[in-house]
Motif scaffolding. Structure first.
Motif, PDB file in Angstrom:
ATOM      1  N   ASN A 294       7.788  33.494  -3.523  1.00 54.52           N
ATOM      2  CA  ASN A 294       7.270  32.757  -4.688  1.00 54.52           C
ATOM      3  C   ASN A 294       6.422  31.552  -4.319  1.00 54.52           C
ATOM      4  O   ASN A 294       6.573  30.462  -4.891  1.00 54.52           O
ATOM      5  N   VAL A 295       5.547  31.735  -3.355  1.00 59.49           N
ATOM      6  CA  VAL A 295       4.648  30.632  -3.001  1.00 59.49           C
ATOM      7  C   VAL A 295       3.710  30.359  -4.177  1.00 59.49           C
ATOM      8  O   VAL A 295       3.066  31.275  -4.704  1.00 59.49           O
ATOM      9  N   THR A 296       3.697  29.124  -4.603  1.00 60.03           N
ATOM     10  CA  THR A 296       2.856  28.763  -5.755  1.00 60.03           C
ATOM     11  C   THR A 296       2.186  27.428  -5.514  1.00 60.03           C
ATOM     12  O   THR A 296       2.404  26.771  -4.500  1.00 60.03           O
ATOM     13  N   LYS A 297       1.416  27.049  -6.499  1.00 61.70           N
ATOM     14  CA  LYS A 297       0.674  25.790  -6.498  1.00 61.70           C
ATOM     15  C   LYS A 297       1.620  24.624  -6.204  1.00 61.70           C
ATOM     16  O   LYS A 297       2.740  24.582  -6.712  1.00 61.70           O
ATOM     17  N   GLY A 298       1.139  23.724  -5.378  1.00 62.02           N
ATOM     18  CA  GLY A 298       1.907  22.507  -5.117  1.00 62.02           C
ATOM     19  C   GLY A 298       2.877  22.618  -3.954  1.00 62.02           C
ATOM     20  O   GLY A 298       3.432  21.627  -3.509  1.00 62.02           O
ATOM     21  N   GLN A 299       3.097  23.832  -3.444  1.00 64.49           N
ATOM     22  CA  GLN A 299       4.033  23.956  -2.324  1.00 64.49           C
ATOM     23  C   GLN A 299       3.319  23.745  -0.992  1.00 64.49           C
ATOM     24  O   GLN A 299       2.128  24.017  -0.864  1.00 64.49           O
ATOM     25  N   LYS A 300       4.089  23.275  -0.021  1.00 64.03           N
ATOM     26  CA  LYS A 300       3.537  23.086   1.322  1.00 64.03           C
ATOM     27  C   LYS A 300       3.912  24.297   2.175  1.00 64.03           C
ATOM     28  O   LYS A 300       5.098  24.598   2.354  1.00 64.03           O
ATOM     29  N   VAL A 301       2.887  24.992   2.642  1.00 59.94           N
ATOM     30  CA  VAL A 301       3.080  26.254   3.362  1.00 59.94           C
ATOM     31  C   VAL A 301       2.466  26.145   4.761  1.00 59.94           C
ATOM     32  O   VAL A 301       1.327  25.684   4.904  1.00 59.94           O
ATOM     33  N   GLY A 302       3.212  26.582   5.764  1.00 62.31           N
ATOM     34  CA  GLY A 302       2.689  26.607   7.128  1.00 62.31           C
ATOM     35  C   GLY A 302       2.332  28.024   7.545  1.00 62.31           C
ATOM     36  O   GLY A 302       3.000  28.981   7.146  1.00 62.31           O
ATOM     37  N   VAL A 303       1.263  28.170   8.310  1.00 64.31           N
ATOM     38  CA  VAL A 303       0.919  29.467   8.896  1.00 64.31           C
ATOM     39  C   VAL A 303       0.843  29.248  10.399  1.00 64.31           C
ATOM     40  O   VAL A 303       0.054  28.416  10.872  1.00 64.31           O
ATOM     41  N   VAL A 304       1.674  29.976  11.138  1.00 69.05           N
ATOM     42  CA  VAL A 304       1.740  29.786  12.586  1.00 69.05           C
ATOM     43  C   VAL A 304       0.946  30.900  13.270  1.00 69.05           C
ATOM     44  O   VAL A 304       1.241  32.078  13.092  1.00 69.05           O
ATOM     45  N   GLY A 305      -0.070  30.502  14.053  1.00 72.41           N
ATOM     46  CA  GLY A 305      -0.915  31.469  14.771  1.00 72.41           C
ATOM     47  C   GLY A 305      -2.128  31.840  13.933  1.00 72.41           C
ATOM     48  O   GLY A 305      -1.999  32.404  12.845  1.00 72.41           O
TER      49      GLY A 305
ATOM     50  N   ILE B 242      -5.878  35.528   7.475  1.00 71.14           N
ATOM     51  CA  ILE B 242      -5.818  36.060   6.103  1.00 71.14           C
ATOM     52  C   ILE B 242      -4.680  35.379   5.341  1.00 71.14           C
ATOM     53  O   ILE B 242      -4.814  35.068   4.154  1.00 71.14           O
ATOM     54  N   GLY B 243      -3.585  35.104   6.053  1.00 69.61           N
ATOM     55  CA  GLY B 243      -2.471  34.366   5.443  1.00 69.61           C
ATOM     56  C   GLY B 243      -2.941  33.031   4.883  1.00 69.61           C
ATOM     57  O   GLY B 243      -2.534  32.627   3.781  1.00 69.61           O
ATOM     58  N   VAL B 244      -3.800  32.352   5.614  1.00 67.19           N
ATOM     59  CA  VAL B 244      -4.330  31.061   5.153  1.00 67.19           C
ATOM     60  C   VAL B 244      -5.118  31.256   3.854  1.00 67.19           C
ATOM     61  O   VAL B 244      -4.914  30.546   2.863  1.00 67.19           O
ATOM     62  N   LYS B 245      -5.999  32.247   3.852  1.00 69.77           N
ATOM     63  CA  LYS B 245      -6.823  32.475   2.661  1.00 69.77           C
ATOM     64  C   LYS B 245      -5.958  32.835   1.454  1.00 69.77           C
ATOM     65  O   LYS B 245      -6.206  32.381   0.339  1.00 69.77           O
ATOM     66  N   LEU B 246      -4.939  33.677   1.689  1.00 68.94           N
ATOM     67  CA  LEU B 246      -4.090  34.105   0.562  1.00 68.94           C
ATOM     68  C   LEU B 246      -3.225  32.954   0.050  1.00 68.94           C
ATOM     69  O   LEU B 246      -3.083  32.772  -1.165  1.00 68.94           O
ATOM     70  N   ALA B 247      -2.663  32.170   0.971  1.00 65.43           N
ATOM     71  CA  ALA B 247      -1.815  31.050   0.539  1.00 65.43           C
ATOM     72  C   ALA B 247      -2.656  30.040  -0.252  1.00 65.43           C
ATOM     73  O   ALA B 247      -2.194  29.481  -1.254  1.00 65.43           O
TER      74      ALA B 247
ATOM     75  N   ALA C 283      -1.320  26.979  -2.727  1.00 69.59           N
ATOM     76  CA  ALA C 283      -0.482  26.154  -1.848  1.00 69.59           C
ATOM     77  C   ALA C 283      -1.310  25.130  -1.073  1.00 69.59           C
ATOM     78  O   ALA C 283      -2.530  25.259  -0.930  1.00 69.59           O
ATOM     79  N   TYR C 284      -0.596  24.128  -0.543  1.00 74.24           N
ATOM     80  CA  TYR C 284      -1.157  23.178   0.421  1.00 74.24           C
ATOM     81  C   TYR C 284      -0.864  23.790   1.787  1.00 74.24           C
ATOM     82  O   TYR C 284       0.304  23.995   2.142  1.00 74.24           O
ATOM     83  N   VAL C 285      -1.904  24.129   2.543  1.00 72.82           N
ATOM     84  CA  VAL C 285      -1.701  24.969   3.728  1.00 72.82           C
ATOM     85  C   VAL C 285      -1.939  24.207   5.036  1.00 72.82           C
ATOM     86  O   VAL C 285      -2.977  23.558   5.204  1.00 72.82           O
ATOM     87  N   VAL C 286      -0.969  24.323   5.925  1.00 74.18           N
ATOM     88  CA  VAL C 286      -1.074  23.707   7.250  1.00 74.18           C
ATOM     89  C   VAL C 286      -1.062  24.814   8.297  1.00 74.18           C
ATOM     90  O   VAL C 286      -0.154  25.654   8.307  1.00 74.18           O
TER      91      VAL C 286
ATOM     92  N   PRO D  92      -7.140  24.806  20.575  1.00 75.71           N
ATOM     93  CA  PRO D  92      -7.932  23.700  20.014  1.00 75.71           C
ATOM     94  C   PRO D  92      -9.293  24.168  19.484  1.00 75.71           C
ATOM     95  O   PRO D  92      -9.820  23.600  18.525  1.00 75.71           O
ATOM     96  N   SER D  93      -9.837  25.244  20.049  1.00 70.79           N
ATOM     97  CA  SER D  93     -11.163  25.729  19.615  1.00 70.79           C
ATOM     98  C   SER D  93     -11.143  26.291  18.187  1.00 70.79           C
ATOM     99  O   SER D  93     -12.184  26.567  17.610  1.00 70.79           O
ATOM    100  N   LYS D  94      -9.927  26.462  17.618  1.00 70.61           N
ATOM    101  CA  LYS D  94      -9.861  27.064  16.271  1.00 70.61           C
ATOM    102  C   LYS D  94      -9.699  26.029  15.147  1.00 70.61           C
ATOM    103  O   LYS D  94      -9.655  26.414  13.974  1.00 70.61           O
ATOM    104  N   VAL D  95      -9.618  24.746  15.519  1.00 73.49           N
ATOM    105  CA  VAL D  95      -9.312  23.721  14.507  1.00 73.49           C
ATOM    106  C   VAL D  95     -10.359  23.701  13.391  1.00 73.49           C
ATOM    107  O   VAL D  95     -10.033  23.752  12.203  1.00 73.49           O
ATOM    108  N   GLU D  96     -11.617  23.652  13.774  1.00 73.22           N
ATOM    109  CA  GLU D  96     -12.670  23.579  12.745  1.00 73.22           C
ATOM    110  C   GLU D  96     -12.697  24.820  11.876  1.00 73.22           C
ATOM    111  O   GLU D  96     -12.885  24.748  10.664  1.00 73.22           O
ATOM    112  N   ASP D  97     -12.510  25.969  12.525  1.00 77.05           N
ATOM    113  CA  ASP D  97     -12.478  27.226  11.762  1.00 77.05           C
ATOM    114  C   ASP D  97     -11.349  27.216  10.744  1.00 77.05           C
ATOM    115  O   ASP D  97     -11.517  27.674   9.619  1.00 77.05           O
ATOM    116  N   ALA D  98     -10.185  26.712  11.166  1.00 77.76           N
ATOM    117  CA  ALA D  98      -9.023  26.719  10.263  1.00 77.76           C
ATOM    118  C   ALA D  98      -9.352  25.934   9.001  1.00 77.76           C
ATOM    119  O   ALA D  98      -9.037  26.370   7.884  1.00 77.76           O
TER     120      ALA D  98
END
Ligand code: NAP
Ligand code: ZN
Length: 350
Positions: A171-182, A189-194, A199-202, A208-214
């Motif tokens: 039940n991930v919804t608006k306002g929740q803090k969600v982490g995606v590892v890897g 795709i998990g980031v885009k869907l969350a 959600a607020y996505v971390v 380190p080369s992926k920070v900007e992409d994330a």
């Protein structure tokens, strides 16, 4: 029907051209010319027998998008020319309690996976999407929303449903803090869907080369998971964490980031066991669970959701001749963010 493909002949040699027979189109079947096939880390785990011994030759591939070329006489939901998808399953009993709840991946008789599963039609094993065509029971064929690009949609058939299903189940919804590892195929795709779920996505990455992409992909924050200070800042704060990591890593470090009653769902399947310190669950009544792809109904729901929110994968399109190099890059976390095979390249081999 003779079908050209790429296969592994054992766990250690590179994939190479191979051909085999597909069954004739039965009355419930759909024959699909494969246009694109995503490259999932599970393909690599399987062909290298990292989980258990695979059956060889092994033709992997379960992120299939293509064009219907023929349908059986009892098929009326699909017609020649339709753009369709096939994911990780091609059959199940459709009669047990789990199948009746649209959870065919947990079929009590055993779901038949798209490759390396017993094939009731041939008596051999199933061969997957690194091939020019496939014949699939109509119940396991998905419709691709018309507005989506085909090549970038292919990864949704596994990476999309594998991340969508646990996000929805928890039940991930608006306002929740969600982490995606890897931040690999599943993770991006998990980031885009969350994000699409509000959600607020971390993102937690070791690269380190992926920070900007994330951040470009929609993450609100990115944490270098090797930096303890950065990790500490997020203690006790997440509602939900989705762990997509394909190799052995410390899950306790992430469990401690969950708030009271938070859940960490593991979808990555490292070949080695992960060490669980139970106190990281007990303090805070946290839970940890696993999730396996998703049922066919939910896969269609995910595709329609992606159509509505314009979510597809960021891909590197490759000819099939580059598949072995792609596997080696997957092992180095060097993929931005899913390899997809342009199946037209297969014609250059044969
Ligand atoms: P992938 O594209 O290779 O991504 C995996 C990511 O994990 C890497 O990009 C990397 O991200 C991180 N990573 C890799 N090695 C690591 C290590 N030693 N320590 C920490 N982080 C590491 O793989 P994928 O296709 O997304 O698949 C991920 C996993 O999910 C695989 O095990 C696959 O078999 C499994 N899977 C499960 C299901 C299911 O139904 N449960 C379905 C499909 C796939 P960073 O560079 O950002 O750190
Ligand atoms: Zn997969």
């Amino acid at each position: 029907m003779k079908t050209n493909a790429y296969a592994a002949q054992n766990a250690t040699t590179p994939l190479a051209p191979f051909s085999f027979e597909r069954r004739k189109v039965g009355k419930h079947d759909v024959q699909i010319e494969i246009l694109y096939c995503g490259v999932c880390h599970s393909d690599l785990h399987t062909v290298r027998s990292e989980w258990s011994r695979a059956t060889y030759p092994c033709v992997p591939g379960h992120e299939i998008v293509g064009r219907v070329v023929k349908v059986g006489k009892d098929v009326n939901r699909f017609k020649e020319g339709d753009k369709v998808g096939v994911g990780c399953m091609v059959d199940s009993c459709l009669a047990c309690a789990n199948c009746k709840e649209n959870l065919e991946q947990f079929c009590e008789k055993g779901a038949i996976f798209t490759y390396n599963s017993p094939d009731k039609y041939t008596g051999g094993i199933t061969y997957g999407g690194y091939s020019e065509s496939i014949v699939v029971d109509k119940e396991f064929v998905l419709k691709i929303p018309k507005n989506l690009d085909l090549a970038t949609t292919a990864p949704l058939l596994c990476a999309g449903i594998t991340t969508y299903s646990p996000l929805r189940y928890h039940n991930v919804t608006k306002g929740q803090k969600v982490g995606v590892v890897g931040l690999g195929g599943l993770g991006h795709i998990g980031v885009k869907l969350a994000k699409a779920l509000g959600a607020y996505v971390v993102v937690f990455t070791t690269s380190p080369s992926k920070v900007e992409d994330a951040l470009r992909l929609g993450a609100d924050e990115v944490v270098n998971s090797k930096n303890e200070d950065e990790m500490q800042k997020h203690l006790n704060s997440f509602h939900f964490i989705l762990d997509t990591v394909s190799a052995k890593h410390d899950i306790n470090a992430y469990l401690l980031l969950l708030r009271r009653d938070g859940n960490l769902t593991q979808v990555g399947i490292p070949s080695e066991p992960l060490l669980l310190s139970v106190s990281s669950l007990i303090f805070g009544r946290r839970s940890m669970s696993g999730s396996l792809i998703g049922g066919i109904k939910e896969t269609q729901e995910m595709l329609d959701f992606c159509g509505k929110h314009n979510v597809t994968a960021d891909i590197e399109l490759i000819p099939i001749q580059n598949i072995n190099e792609a596997y080696n890059r997957l092992l180095k976390s060097d993929v931005k963010y899913r390899f997809v095979i342009d199946m037209a390249s297969l014609k250059q081999t044969v």
